[in-house]
Enzyme design. Structure first.
Site, PDB file in Angstrom:
ATOM      1  N   LYS A 306      58.664  43.253  35.583  1.00 28.90           N
ATOM      2  CA  LYS A 306      57.782  44.418  35.470  1.00 28.90           C
ATOM      3  C   LYS A 306      58.568  45.698  35.751  1.00 28.90           C
ATOM      4  O   LYS A 306      58.321  46.737  35.132  1.00 28.90           O
ATOM      5  CB  LYS A 306      56.603  44.290  36.432  1.00 28.90           C
ATOM      6  CG  LYS A 306      55.673  43.123  36.148  1.00 28.90           C
ATOM      7  CD  LYS A 306      54.500  43.135  37.101  1.00 28.90           C
ATOM      8  CE  LYS A 306      53.658  41.874  36.963  1.00 28.90           C
ATOM      9  NZ  LYS A 306      54.351  40.665  37.475  1.00 28.90           N
ATOM     10  N   GLU A 325      62.492  45.962  46.881  1.00 33.64           N
ATOM     11  CA  GLU A 325      62.426  44.515  47.025  1.00 33.64           C
ATOM     12  C   GLU A 325      62.953  44.137  48.404  1.00 33.64           C
ATOM     13  O   GLU A 325      64.018  44.599  48.814  1.00 33.64           O
ATOM     14  CB  GLU A 325      63.236  43.811  45.931  1.00 33.64           C
ATOM     15  CG  GLU A 325      63.371  42.309  46.098  1.00 33.64           C
ATOM     16  CD  GLU A 325      62.039  41.598  46.275  1.00 33.64           C
ATOM     17  OE1 GLU A 325      61.955  40.732  47.170  1.00 33.64           O
ATOM     18  OE2 GLU A 325      61.089  41.898  45.525  1.00 33.64           O
ATOM     19  N   CYS A 423      49.350  37.422  40.619  1.00 34.07           N
ATOM     20  CA  CYS A 423      49.394  36.340  39.636  1.00 34.07           C
ATOM     21  C   CYS A 423      48.584  35.161  40.177  1.00 34.07           C
ATOM     22  O   CYS A 423      49.011  34.027  40.114  1.00 34.07           O
ATOM     23  CB  CYS A 423      50.841  35.925  39.366  1.00 34.07           C
ATOM     24  SG  CYS A 423      50.988  34.795  37.963  1.00 34.07           S
TER      25      CYS A 423
END
Length: 500
Positions: A306, A325, A423
């Site tokens: 993404k 991250e 998700c």
């Protein structure tokens, strides 16, 4: 005493052929190991890595296919066998439990994995029984040893005595609970069946669709491609047989084969990415933001799919993406993915997303927080995941998800937008998280995410039964995609505006 067991005065068995007349393999044991059926050996190695080393099937299997130099036909067989055995592990273990004279936990894990592969060939593949038996026993003999080969042969012969439907009927009859019946037939833990059925109902879909959803989770997922806007092209993929995507622009569905040979995949301008994930990035770039100064962020950027699409979209709008991250390893993957995009469009930070608000005076215009979740929406692509997760994971992740969403809102300027995504369709990771945050804060409103999704998607993508938006009592909508409806992972997304 039988004549076969009789020995003469010299201690030799009667009627036994002389050594020179007996057939022996010309291969040494080491050679027999190397010459094992390469496709089944690859599937076995993948299963051992997943169950013995907690590896991810979708990562380890492609590596083994290349390492073992499988041709296209063997690669397809190994993929179907390995992923199928991983997906159906719960059902095959229930079958094997009726055929083994001891608890499965007492079996050597190597033997159990071989039995799972054998059961999948016998009950779910177009492999003749004798071929499945002989090849699996040969695999065990070559990779584990002669002793276990006899056990595997005996157990798989018992498995082969009944058809798949007969086994499923027998297993279902042993369960009194409807959820467990569905779980054993479609190879999902009962708690996941319950959670998925509730998610269907809460998103406005008939809960009877649970069978379609479970069946879809057990089918191989189509490979989706994306061309980074302004950087990549899908022309070569389409010329090679890929079909245009039906959900978002600049996407395609692969015709199969090694997608990494498609031009653009090596330099990262063409990527393998689920169409649902592509839509999340495009919705974030589409949501109206007044006086957008081009300060975008992706709080949980790993492994970079993404983030790379967002950075390409940001570059087209003279914006810059701040990619974060927490994991060093995943940050390396993010940096690799972002390398296809001009570096004027992105910055990479390695750290905890919950610490960002204090570091960003003025705040972001747009923030994506695609939180760590159970992954129950991607069971087609992560075949082993359903057996690794437990209800305790949902509770543990819920706290982190709330903290990350709060941090994202704290780091957003008034008038800016946060897109929360997972998700997983589990309502404890979607509706409950957002509801708690919106209730606790007075500076947040829910936007019409469904309208943004329709603008970001191709025309007609959400018409009729493909409707994806859910209205909230507080106003606004969220979006829930489904594998059996939209052909994507079960992505959830909701856009929130920071009002003050």
């Amino acid at each position: 005493m039988s004549e076969r067991g009789y020995r003469n005065a010299k201690g030799h068995e009667r009627n036994r052929r002389a050594q020179k007349d007996r057939p022996f393999s010309a291969q040494a044991p080491g050679q027999r190991r190397r010459l094992s059926d390469p496709a089944r050996l690859t599937a076995y190695q993948a299963l051992r890595a997943v169950n013995g080393e907690d590896a991810y099937g979708n990562l380890v299997l492609p590596h083994l296919v290349r390492k073992n130099r499988l041709d296209k036909r063997d690669a397809a067989f190994a993929t179907e066998l390995a992923y199928g055995a991983m997906r159906r592990q719960g059902t095959w273990d229930a079958v094997l439990g009726h055929c083994v004279d001891r608890p499965l936990k007492d079996l050597d894990p190597q033997v159990l994995d071989a039995l799972r592969l054998g059961a999948h060939q016998l009950l779910a593949m177009r492999v003749p029984d004798h071929a499945a038996l002989d090849a699996t026993v040969g695999l065990v003999r070559g990779e584990i040893g002669q002793g276990p080969a006899g056990l595997v042969n005996a157990v798989l012969r018992k498995v082969a005595r009944q058809s798949t439907e007969e086994w499923l009927d027998q297993l279902e009859a042993a369960e009194s609970d409807d959820l467990r019946k569905l779980g054993v037939r479609y190879s999902h833990p009962a708690w996941e069946v319950r959670a998925l059925r509730r998610a269907l109902r809460m998103s406005g879909r008939p809960q009877e669709e649970i069978v379609d959803l479970l069946e879809t989770n057990n089918a191989p997922a189509r490979v989706h491609l994306v061309a980074l806007p302004g950087l990549g092209s899908l022309a070569a993929a389409l010329d090679a047989g890929a079909t245009p995507g039906t959900l978002v622009a600049d996407s395609a569905e692969s015709a199969g084969g090694d997608v990494h040979r498609i031009p653009g995949t090596r330099d990262g301008t063409v990527r393998v990415q689920d169409a649902g994930s592509q839509l999340v990035a495009r919705v974030m770039a589409d949501v109206p933001v007044a006086d957008d100064q081009g300060k975008w962020a992706d709080f949980c950027a790993g492994p970079g799919g993404k983030a790379s699409l967002l950075a390409a979209l940001a570059d087209q709008q003279d914006a810059r993406l701040y990619a974060n991250e927490v994991s060093d390893h995943r940050a390396d993957l993010v940096e690799q993915a972002l390398g296809a995009v001009p570096d004027r469009a992105w910055t990479l930070r390695v750290g905890d997303g919950r610490d960002i608000p204090g570091e960003m005076p003025g705040g972001f215009d747009r923030v994506l927080v695609d939180v760590p979740c159970t992954g129950l929406g991607a069971l087609r692509r992560r075949p082993e995941a359903r057996w690794r997760r437990t209800p305790a994971d949902v509770a543990e992740l819920g706290s982190l998800q709330r903290e990350l969403l709060s941090a994202a809102l704290d780091s957003t300027r008034p008038g800016g937008v946060v897109l929360y995504a997972t998700c997983s369709p589990h309502t404890a990771e979607t509706l409950d998280v957002v509801s708690d945050i919106v209730t606790a804060r007075e500076d947040t409103e829910i936007l019409d995410t469904g309208e943004s999704a329709r603008r970001a998607a191709l025309p007609g993508a959400f018409e009729g039964d493909r409707r994806a938006d859910l209205e909230w009592p507080e106003g606004g909508t969220s979006v829930q995609l489904w594998p059996h409806v939209h052909g994507t992972d079960a992505m959830f997304m909701i856009a929130l505006r920071k009002t003050a």
